[in-house]
Write a protein that holds these residues in place. Structure first.
Motif, short mmCIF file in Angstrom:
data_model
loop_
_atom_site.label_atom_id
_atom_site.label_comp_id
_atom_site.label_asym_id
_atom_site.label_seq_id
_atom_site.Cartn_x
_atom_site.Cartn_y
_atom_site.Cartn_z
N GLU A 25 0.81 -1.22 0.00
CA GLU A 25 0.00 0.00 0.00
C GLU A 25 0.84 1.27 0.00
O GLU A 25 0.35 2.32 -0.41
CB GLU A 25 -0.93 0.03 1.22
CG GLU A 25 -2.03 -1.02 1.17
CD GLU A 25 -1.65 -2.32 1.86
OE1 GLU A 25 -0.56 -2.37 2.48
OE2 GLU A 25 -2.42 -3.29 1.78
N ALA A 26 2.06 1.20 0.49
CA ALA A 26 2.82 2.43 0.73
C ALA A 26 3.65 2.88 -0.47
O ALA A 26 4.00 4.06 -0.56
CB ALA A 26 3.72 2.27 1.96
N PHE B 27 4.72 2.80 -4.86
CA PHE B 27 4.09 2.70 -6.18
C PHE B 27 4.12 1.27 -6.71
O PHE B 27 3.20 0.83 -7.40
CB PHE B 27 4.74 3.68 -7.16
CG PHE B 27 4.29 5.09 -6.95
CD1 PHE B 27 3.06 5.50 -7.44
CD2 PHE B 27 5.04 5.99 -6.22
CE1 PHE B 27 2.60 6.79 -7.23
CE2 PHE B 27 4.60 7.29 -6.01
CZ PHE B 27 3.38 7.68 -6.51
N GLU C 40 5.19 -7.51 -6.42
CA GLU C 40 5.16 -7.28 -7.85
C GLU C 40 6.57 -7.13 -8.40
O GLU C 40 6.87 -7.61 -9.50
CB GLU C 40 4.32 -6.03 -8.16
CG GLU C 40 4.38 -5.72 -9.63
CD GLU C 40 3.29 -4.80 -10.13
OE1 GLU C 40 2.23 -4.68 -9.50
OE2 GLU C 40 3.53 -4.20 -11.19
N ASN D 114 8.62 1.48 -10.44
CA ASN D 114 9.03 2.59 -9.59
C ASN D 114 8.81 2.23 -8.12
O ASN D 114 7.75 1.74 -7.74
CB ASN D 114 8.21 3.83 -9.96
CG ASN D 114 8.62 5.04 -9.15
OD1 ASN D 114 8.35 5.12 -7.96
ND2 ASN D 114 9.29 5.97 -9.79
N ARG E 276 4.72 6.33 -1.40
CA ARG E 276 3.58 7.22 -1.60
C ARG E 276 3.23 7.95 -0.32
O ARG E 276 2.69 9.06 -0.36
CB ARG E 276 2.36 6.40 -2.06
CG ARG E 276 2.55 5.77 -3.44
CD ARG E 276 1.35 4.92 -3.83
NE ARG E 276 0.13 5.71 -3.84
CZ ARG E 276 -1.09 5.20 -3.98
NH1 ARG E 276 -1.24 3.89 -4.11
NH2 ARG E 276 -2.14 5.98 -3.98
N MET E 277 3.48 7.31 0.82
CA MET E 277 3.06 7.85 2.11
C MET E 277 3.86 7.16 3.20
O MET E 277 4.16 5.98 3.06
CB MET E 277 1.58 7.51 2.30
CG MET E 277 0.73 8.64 2.80
SD MET E 277 -1.01 8.17 2.73
CE MET E 277 -1.56 8.97 4.22
N LYS F 232 -8.96 5.17 9.11
CA LYS F 232 -8.40 5.51 7.80
C LYS F 232 -6.95 5.02 7.70
O LYS F 232 -6.17 5.21 8.64
CB LYS F 232 -8.44 7.03 7.68
CG LYS F 232 -7.91 7.58 6.37
CD LYS F 232 -8.16 9.08 6.34
CE LYS F 232 -7.40 9.75 5.22
NZ LYS F 232 -7.67 11.20 5.22
N ILE G 142 -5.63 1.93 7.50
CA ILE G 142 -5.21 0.68 8.14
C ILE G 142 -5.59 -0.48 7.23
O ILE G 142 -6.73 -0.60 6.80
CB ILE G 142 -5.84 0.54 9.54
CG1 ILE G 142 -5.22 1.61 10.44
CG2 ILE G 142 -5.65 -0.87 10.10
CD1 ILE G 142 -5.43 1.43 11.91
N PHE G 143 -4.58 -1.30 6.90
CA PHE G 143 -4.77 -2.38 5.93
C PHE G 143 -4.39 -3.71 6.57
O PHE G 143 -3.23 -3.93 6.91
CB PHE G 143 -3.88 -2.14 4.70
CG PHE G 143 -4.17 -0.83 4.01
CD1 PHE G 143 -5.07 -0.76 2.95
CD2 PHE G 143 -3.55 0.35 4.43
CE1 PHE G 143 -5.34 0.44 2.32
CE2 PHE G 143 -3.82 1.56 3.81
CZ PHE G 143 -4.72 1.62 2.75
N ILE G 144 -5.38 -4.58 6.73
CA ILE G 144 -5.16 -5.87 7.39
C ILE G 144 -4.89 -6.95 6.34
O ILE G 144 -5.56 -7.02 5.32
CB ILE G 144 -6.40 -6.25 8.23
CG1 ILE G 144 -6.59 -5.20 9.35
CG2 ILE G 144 -6.28 -7.66 8.80
CD1 ILE G 144 -7.87 -5.36 10.13
N HIS G 145 -3.89 -7.76 6.61
CA HIS G 145 -3.58 -8.90 5.74
C HIS G 145 -3.50 -10.15 6.60
O HIS G 145 -2.59 -10.27 7.42
CB HIS G 145 -2.22 -8.71 5.06
CG HIS G 145 -2.17 -7.56 4.11
ND1 HIS G 145 -2.21 -7.72 2.75
CD2 HIS G 145 -2.10 -6.22 4.32
CE1 HIS G 145 -2.16 -6.52 2.16
NE2 HIS G 145 -2.08 -5.60 3.09
N LEU H 8 -0.91 3.62 7.17
CA LEU H 8 -0.43 4.78 6.40
C LEU H 8 -0.87 6.04 7.12
O LEU H 8 -2.02 6.14 7.56
CB LEU H 8 -1.02 4.79 5.00
CG LEU H 8 -0.73 3.60 4.09
CD1 LEU H 8 -1.30 3.87 2.70
CD2 LEU H 8 0.76 3.31 4.00
#
Lengths: 379, 379
Positions: free
Chosen positions: B278-279, B281, B286, B299, B303-304, B333, B335-338, B357
């Motif tokens: 998420e943070a 590019f 990938e 790249n 991003r943040m 806002k 917060i990304f859970i995996h 983030l």
């Protein structure tokens, strides 16, 4: 409190690109996804926990599929709603609710729903046949829409003048005043069982001149704050009046006088929200998942201005898809390619999309054009 | 030019969370992934095109698996390198190259490689047995590391004084000077067959006091530009001297005098790069895919600002995993859970991670602590 989302099986009716992107989100939450699709090689085929091959409009097929799931949702509207109603009666959670899917399957009912609920929309008359359209020639310029089974640009015909009248549909449909709009925008709203209701910021859509498909999308929409707020208010109003659980894409016209008119709605993830995967804090696919599974809804804030370009099959090519020109795009900062895993390309078939992130809005448009010109899906 | 990445099958030796996150990226490029794992319920089980159940250290198993793929990579180092060498000889692309995997399987060889190639690292002596360690008591305070099969904090023992000497390993290993470091940082670099070489910005790691696992990670690292540039230079130097294709995580100490010392390296996606999903590019997953498949590298810009918290199985719980306390985090806002899809939790088992983030670095740390305190994996 225990969060038992992971113990529930989510069934998706339809296994195309929308289901595929929902699965990409669901992996993060350990949610098992079952898929029903008529195509053995559907985009979701290899990445779901269980794949059923069958017809989405067949009662027995949909019912049997749903019996193995805890929560059932759709990624296409053309499904057997009687089976979904029976499943809901038997205690399965079906979101969007079957009666809403049925309403949306028929554009005539959709328009009447707007009218009855004071949702702003273009004037229209219902027509039962071509003769009916001809009899209403004084209503032109108008758009003649088929009531049922229009999809991805099919079932919509612009009738500018009497010369176009031979294009009118023979089947039940409607005539809608052609709106000389300033912009086409879309707002995606979502609502869960706990009453949470959240909107994504409005986006601006540019349609392909002949294929009637979204060709470019820009976020945020270049509209005033007032129009943006009004568009969100209208979209929230629609989902509330439908009393719907799930995600709803509301496509709207902004007229030259600044009026908002609802054009079409889709009770599922939508082409106008693909950019949210990279551009927003929560993607529309995750939000859909959260809404139907009863999870808290996520923050929809835009992290960065974005454009989205659909990768449509090149006109003139049908057969095993080959993607050309990806390398240049992959080198650029802020370009995100999504291919949908469809083996066969056809003219204008949605084969993938590209999201472009860029702080500078002018550079964004230039990059979007460049991507559109460089990546081609041929056979 | 035709981009035929999609016609190649990528085989991954190991089907854990790293493979799972590679698959989440590969879906966007239509790349078919085959997985080999000894666990029938491995995290990749249901989301890959083909799953083979077998032992990663067995020659025949790895060889047979590799024969069905075009490109072969790893997500764990403890694999049969002889089989990979044979596959490479027969024309399969194996990245990282088998000889590099073998080098990294043995920390003794790793350290000698640094020494021979003028890569800055802590002083060390090789030890063959506990007796050897005891004979070198004047080298303390030091870290005693097993040469082989250390993983996720196992096989590493701090020997501060002679009182700790009974903890020394009996097997071949090494004694490394204990570094009184200021910070631990990591730089992930990647390199493809076309000679492209790209680094991710340095991140800062905070380790769990007893489990010897990354507990928090912050990006960007709070270090001077000079130290950051030096760290990137060192990491690039390591991948070049290894002549490696793929992705390499280089963990380094920054000493109190501002010196950079390479601690450990991993030739695969790494815990210190999970936030990149998420943070940045381009994510490390990938980038790994791009590097081994011969695609252009992406790249790596941040991003943040981001933090990453590992979700480890709570101490004292073993059995069917239950995630507690997700709801609060999901409402926030950024917060990304995996979750990694592991059915069984054990104390300190890596069950998932959360990326946070936030533009404000102080708020970031507070949010990371809050997430760590609220989300618990129990049984």
């Amino acid at each position: 409190m225990q969060d038992n989302y992971q113990q529930k099986i989510l069934g998706i009716i339809g296994g195309g690109q929308l289901g595929r992107m929902v699965i990409q989100s669901a992996i993060n939450y350990n949610i098992d996804i079952h898929i029903l699709d008529p195509d053995e090689n559907a985009p979701c085929r290899h990445i779901c926990h269980d794949f059923s091959h069958g017809k989405l409009t067949d009662y027995d097929t949909v019912y049997a599929f749903g019996k193995g799931c805890d929560v059932i949702t759709i990624e296409i509207e053309n499904v057997n709603t009687e089976a979904l109603e029976q499943l809901a009666k038997e205690g399965k959670k079906v979101f969007p609710q079957p009666e809403i899917i049925r309403l949306i399957q028929d554009k005539r009912e959709q328009k009447q729903f707007y009218k009855e609920n004071n949702i702003p929309t273009a004037d229209f008359i219902l027509t039962d046949s071509k003769a009916d359209v001809l009899a209403n020639a004084d209503f032109l310029p108008a758009v003649n829409k088929l009531g049922k089974e229009g999809y991805d640009g099919r079932g919509v015909q612009v009738l500018k003048s009497e010369e176009d009248l031979d294009k009118a549909f023979e089947a039940p449909g409607l005539l809608e005043k052609l709106i000389d709009f300033d912009k086409e925008i879309a707002v995606i709203v979502s609502r869960n069982e706990h009453g949470e209701l959240v909107a994504f910021p409005p986006v601006e859509c540019a349609f392909h001149p002949t294929a009637n498909l979204v060709e470019f999308l820009f976020a945020p929409a270049q509209i005033s704050d007032e129009i943006g707020e009004e568009a969100i208010k209208v979209a929230k109003d629609v989902i509330i009046k439908l009393d719907m659980i799930g995600i709803l894409a509301v496509e709207m016209f902004v007229t030259k006088s600044g009026e908002i008119l609802v054009n079409e709605i889709a009770p599922r993830p939508h082409n106008s929200g693909h950019h949210t995967i990279e551009a927003n804090f929560t993607s529309q696919f995750e939000q859909h998942l959260r809404a139907v599974m009863g999870m808290p809804l996520g923050n929809t804030g835009l992290r960065m201005p974005a454009a989205m370009v659909n990768l449509l099959g090149e006109d003139g090519f049908t057969g095993d898809a080959v993607v050309e020109g990806m390398d240049e795009a992959m080198k650029e900062k802020g370009i995100f390619i999504h291919l949908y895993g469809k083996k066969i390309t056809k003219p204008f078939r949605k084969m993938g999309h590209v999201t472009i992130l860029e702080e500078n809005v002018e550079a964004l448009k230039a990059k979007a054009l460049k991507v559109k010109d460089s990546i081609k899906i041929k056979a």
